[in-house]
Design a protein around this motif. Structure first.
Motif, short mmCIF file in Angstrom:
data_model
loop_
_atom_site.label_atom_id
_atom_site.label_comp_id
_atom_site.label_asym_id
_atom_site.label_seq_id
_atom_site.Cartn_x
_atom_site.Cartn_y
_atom_site.Cartn_z
N GLN A 13 22.73 42.58 41.24
CA GLN A 13 23.75 41.54 41.19
C GLN A 13 24.99 42.07 40.47
O GLN A 13 24.89 42.94 39.60
CB GLN A 13 23.22 40.30 40.47
N PRO A 14 26.17 41.53 40.79
CA PRO A 14 27.40 42.01 40.13
C PRO A 14 27.55 41.43 38.73
O PRO A 14 27.96 40.29 38.57
CB PRO A 14 28.51 41.54 41.06
N HIS A 15 27.21 42.21 37.72
CA HIS A 15 27.34 41.79 36.32
C HIS A 15 28.51 42.50 35.66
O HIS A 15 28.67 43.71 35.79
CB HIS A 15 26.06 42.12 35.54
N PHE A 16 29.31 41.73 34.95
CA PHE A 16 30.43 42.23 34.16
C PHE A 16 30.20 41.69 32.76
O PHE A 16 30.41 40.52 32.49
CB PHE A 16 31.74 41.74 34.78
N LEU A 17 29.73 42.55 31.87
CA LEU A 17 29.25 42.13 30.56
C LEU A 17 30.15 42.66 29.45
O LEU A 17 30.58 43.81 29.51
CB LEU A 17 27.83 42.65 30.34
N GLY A 18 30.39 41.86 28.45
CA GLY A 18 31.19 42.27 27.30
C GLY A 18 31.58 41.05 26.49
O GLY A 18 31.11 39.95 26.73
N ARG A 19 32.47 41.25 25.53
CA ARG A 19 32.95 40.13 24.70
C ARG A 19 34.11 39.45 25.42
O ARG A 19 35.20 39.99 25.54
CB ARG A 19 33.41 40.66 23.35
N ARG A 20 33.84 38.25 25.93
CA ARG A 20 34.86 37.54 26.70
C ARG A 20 35.96 37.00 25.79
O ARG A 20 35.72 36.59 24.67
CB ARG A 20 34.25 36.35 27.44
N PHE A 21 37.16 37.01 26.35
CA PHE A 21 38.27 36.33 25.71
C PHE A 21 39.21 35.82 26.79
O PHE A 21 39.20 36.28 27.92
CB PHE A 21 39.01 37.21 24.69
N GLN A 22 39.99 34.80 26.43
CA GLN A 22 40.94 34.21 27.35
C GLN A 22 42.28 34.91 27.21
O GLN A 22 42.70 35.22 26.09
CB GLN A 22 41.11 32.72 27.06
N LEU A 23 42.92 35.15 28.33
CA LEU A 23 44.25 35.74 28.27
C LEU A 23 45.20 34.72 27.64
O LEU A 23 45.22 33.55 28.04
CB LEU A 23 44.73 36.14 29.66
#
Length: 167
Positions: A13-23
């Motif tokens: 599955q397409p996973h994009f993992l990390g510490r999310r933040f809003q622009l």
């Protein structure tokens, strides 16, 4: 901790993992902190590769972005892949500052930015990094990384010593 976390996920599955933040300019758009590191599954990397020429054109032409982490996020967004919520019980796995900064909830000149763009609620302070889920910290010297290796779960005397060494 990263290996255990990835074992929970389906690599197809397409996973994009990390510490999310809003622009800051568009809070509907999520990115990840490159300093905290990020992980792409094989499927996400393949989608990025398939759209790379188009993304390069967008980055060069019209996107006003902060860096490679934001450009990667925007390119993956074009492919329909968004950063995942990597928290466990509201505790973050990826940390965009040092262990000491997160433990003391002191981000210096970056404090306002951090509080404004990071995924809420923020779970920093004494209990932020003690779980066995922490994957990464940014702004860590080799000496600090060696000291913390194997001690993330021990936030007792080891962490106090780390904070004292930071001074």
């Amino acid at each position: 901790n990263l290996e255990a976390y990835l074992a929970e996920l389906d690599p197809s599955q397409p996973h994009f993992l990390g510490r999310r933040f809003q622009l800051p300019d568009d809070p509907k758009i999520w990115s990840v902190s490159g300093g905290a590191g990020y992980v792409l599954s094989h499927a996400a990397l393949s989608a990025l590769r398939e759209n790379l020429d188009h993304c390069i054109e967008l980055v060069r032409g019209s996107w006003d972005f902060g860096g490679g982490d934001t450009a990667t996020s925007l390119c993956l967004r074009e492919a329909g892949i968004y950063p995942s919520d990597t928290r466990k019980n509201l505790q973050h796995r990826f940390h965009p500052f040092s262990h000491a900064a997160h433990r003391t909830n002191n981000f210096g000149l970056e404090q306002r930015w951090y509080e404004q763009v990071m995924e809420q609620p923020l779970a920093d302070g004494a209990g932020c990094c003690c779980e066995d889920i922490a994957v990464s910290f940014h702004y860590m010297s080799g000496e600090m990384r060696k000291f913390l290796d194997g001690r993330i779960g021990d936030c007792g005397a080891g962490s106090q010593l780390l904070l004292e060494r930071k001074k």
